[in-house]
Design a protein around this motif. Structure first.
Motif, PDB file in Angstrom:
ATOM      1  N   ASP A  57      40.858  44.861  40.061  1.00 13.39           N
ATOM      2  CA  ASP A  57      41.685  44.204  39.041  1.00 13.39           C
ATOM      3  C   ASP A  57      43.016  43.725  39.599  1.00 13.39           C
ATOM      4  O   ASP A  57      43.504  42.660  39.224  1.00 13.39           O
ATOM      5  CB  ASP A  57      41.969  45.173  37.879  1.00 13.39           C
ATOM      6  N   ASP A  58      43.591  44.549  40.505  1.00 10.32           N
ATOM      7  CA  ASP A  58      44.893  44.137  41.068  1.00 10.32           C
ATOM      8  C   ASP A  58      44.725  43.191  42.262  1.00 10.32           C
ATOM      9  O   ASP A  58      45.704  42.820  42.890  1.00 10.32           O
ATOM     10  CB  ASP A  58      45.734  45.355  41.457  1.00 10.32           C
ATOM     11  N   GLY A  59      43.487  42.855  42.571  1.00 10.44           N
ATOM     12  CA  GLY A  59      43.232  41.893  43.648  1.00 10.44           C
ATOM     13  C   GLY A  59      43.481  42.413  45.043  1.00 10.44           C
ATOM     14  O   GLY A  59      43.475  41.658  46.009  1.00 10.44           O
ATOM     15  N   LYS A  60      43.707  43.742  45.181  1.00 12.45           N
ATOM     16  CA  LYS A  60      44.083  44.272  46.486  1.00 12.45           C
ATOM     17  C   LYS A  60      42.899  44.673  47.364  1.00 12.45           C
ATOM     18  O   LYS A  60      43.083  44.922  48.556  1.00 12.45           O
ATOM     19  CB  LYS A  60      45.034  45.460  46.316  1.00 12.45           C
ATOM     20  N   TYR A  61      41.706  44.774  46.789  1.00 19.54           N
ATOM     21  CA  TYR A  61      40.554  44.997  47.657  1.00 19.54           C
ATOM     22  C   TYR A  61      39.343  44.260  47.109  1.00 19.54           C
ATOM     23  O   TYR A  61      39.266  43.942  45.927  1.00 19.54           O
ATOM     24  CB  TYR A  61      40.272  46.492  47.879  1.00 19.54           C
ATOM     25  N   ALA A  62      38.427  43.974  48.025  1.00 22.76           N
ATOM     26  CA  ALA A  62      37.225  43.224  47.659  1.00 22.76           C
ATOM     27  C   ALA A  62      36.034  43.814  48.400  1.00 22.76           C
ATOM     28  O   ALA A  62      36.172  44.213  49.570  1.00 22.76           O
ATOM     29  CB  ALA A  62      37.381  41.747  48.023  1.00 22.76           C
ATOM     30  N   VAL A  63      34.908  43.878  47.715  1.00 23.14           N
ATOM     31  CA  VAL A  63      33.707  44.471  48.314  1.00 23.14           C
ATOM     32  C   VAL A  63      32.517  43.522  48.174  1.00 23.14           C
ATOM     33  O   VAL A  63      32.226  43.031  47.086  1.00 23.14           O
ATOM     34  CB  VAL A  63      33.348  45.819  47.635  1.00 23.14           C
TER      35      VAL A  63
END
Lengths: 324, 324
Positions: free
Chosen positions: A214-220
């Motif tokens: 949600d905070d855009g700080k990680y992506a998988v």
């Protein structure tokens, strides 16, 4: 015992019937470094061979120009670019090497010093840098074949001189390999510029299912066995996907979860400063470098995803708190 | 008149109130090279400024550290990385410079020698290589700011040292810039490793519409104004797409057609040996290098596509016939 470049070269010179061991799921650094050493020791009249639990990917078939001897009774075992014993292969296979690795040549700060002697340069962008220095100590000037192996190692671990582990030394070593006359165009093409049709389909599927916090700080990104089957891609082709999640604007940690045949998930993590990828992975029994690391998590998927993202969130919170 | 590095340096030293002119739709080489020259001449006490018809992309905002003077009455016009006068801007704008460019510093074999004096090195991977040599002749040792500009030029035109125009010299020049202490991590990230959300959407749309020839030997991606509007991406963000078509397995020529506001299509062509991208583009009034070239074709789309693919097919037939 930790040894320097000169001592490592001396140890190699003093032995024969040498097996150079790559880590499983081999990349260009472990493969290129092992073949370069094999070529060099062959020039010094030694019997030596490269060994890997997994098949060497076809893209590196040009390395078959490096002479390999039959070594039915190895007398000296050298692990190359292998940070820990359990990276050699599945549990029982790795365990069979316990206490038997004579020399490890590596560049991972997470090296567990499982070998009798360890030649470790944590500042080297690739094990291939250390290997090139050892070749210098051995008095072996790389020919085209050996130089191509070194170049593959250097370019693999730096993403073709793009990642932050690249140094001036890395570039100058690559320039020296160019001067020897390597076929860079061919190598760069197969390593970095070949999209198979099956990869295109796989990328489309994997990107479609990308999960961003949600905070855009990680992506998988997740790669399932089904995606591999449907696209026709094999797991080796999926390595280019691993670069993508971290590249998304604002992301500090990008992860790729690849489903294994046994239901485990092999995780590849890439981070941007100040997040430490190796710290995250070591919490799950893995390790690597500050900006690139890996581990394996047991399935099923959502449980593995929850475990992974929990550790990612902890590291991001820690790293960004220190930043304030 | 064609001039060497030393003469070009002498010409710059002998003049003041210098305008360094980039080509329109500027890339990192024209921008980095122009700013590097501007910084160097400023160090020598000259008044100089960088000029470009288009806005300098925000990713290069760090170059604003390079001092620029007001140059209301330019006395010496220097085109940097500009192969032909009409690449400076739209027709009327470019035409206003006819016969007025005093010096051109470039590396395109397709240079039309429109300038009074042309310092051309066709073997340089980037104009930035030539500029660095000129800085040497000027006796200016690059500081961090100038070095970052040079590095941007070197890495732009080689795709971060990946394309076949890269030489040992390119790598050693990059290593020298590293030694000066450039912020490579920041630069590589903004240039090569930032996918904005809008780019992700644009890529998905553009890839979805990719057209591959029946024999698989060429591929074309089209970027329409509508795609740019819907994705929110601006044209600068689309440059990463241009690398993709050529990478597809088996493809000899990859093209990207980008719709302009006036309905023309700007074409970016990349080729694999033995196809000559510059030969294709020069048939349509453009030019460039053997593996990367460009041109502009008038719309409407299907007519432009037919024109482009006709020339691509001719070149592929010619190049592969010679190969037998």
């Amino acid at each position: 015992m930790r040894v320097d470049i000169r001592t490592a070269a001396g140890l190699l010179k003093a032995h024969d019937n040498i097996l150079f061991i790559c880590h499983s799921n081999p990349d260009g650094d472990t493969i290129g470094s092992a073949f370069a050493l094999c070529g060099a020791l062959d020039r010094l009249g030694k019997k030596c061979r490269v060994s890997c639990y997994d098949r060497i990917p076809a893209m590196y078939s040009f390395m078959s120009d490096i002479p390999q001897s039959e070594v039915p009774q190895p007398e000296y075992l050298v692990a190359v670019d292998v940070a820990d014993l359990d990276l050699i292969g599945p549990d029982e296979f790795s365990a069979s090497f316990a206490g038997k690795i004579d020399l490890c040549i590596d560049h991972h700060a997470s090296n567990t010093f499982y070998a009798e002697n360890t030649c470790l340069d944590e500042d080297a962008a690739a094990a291939a840098e250390t290997v090139l220095l050892i070749l210098g100590e051995l008095g072996v000037k790389p020919d085209k074949d050996i130089a191509e192996c070194i170049y593959v190692g250097l370019s693999t671990d730096t993403g073709c001189f793009r990642y932050s582990n690249t140094t001036a030394r890395t570039l100058r070593m690559a320039a020296d390999m160019y001067d020897i006359g390597i076929d860079v165009t061919m190598i760069n093409k197969v390593m970095f510029e070949t999209r198979t049709k099956s990869y295109n389909i796989l990328e489309s599927m994997a990107l479609g299912g990308i999960r961003i916090s949600d905070d855009g700080k990680y992506a998988v990104i997740t790669v399932t066995r089904e995606m591999l089957d449907v696209s026709g891609a094999d797991e080796n082709e999926s390595h280019a996907l691993k670069a993508i999640p971290r590249e998304i604007e604002g992301v500090l940690v990008g992860a790729t979860m690849t489903e294994q045949k046994d239901g485990d998930f092999r995780v590849s993590l890439r981070s941007n400063a100040p997040a430490d990828a190796s710290a995250i992975c070591s919490k799950m029994g893995g390790g690597g470098h500050i900006r690139a690391a890996g581990c394996t998590i047991a399935g099923p998927y959502e449980a593995a995803y929850a475990t992974l993202t929990g550790h990612i969130e902890e590291e991001i919170a820690r790293a960004t708190a220190n930043d304030r």
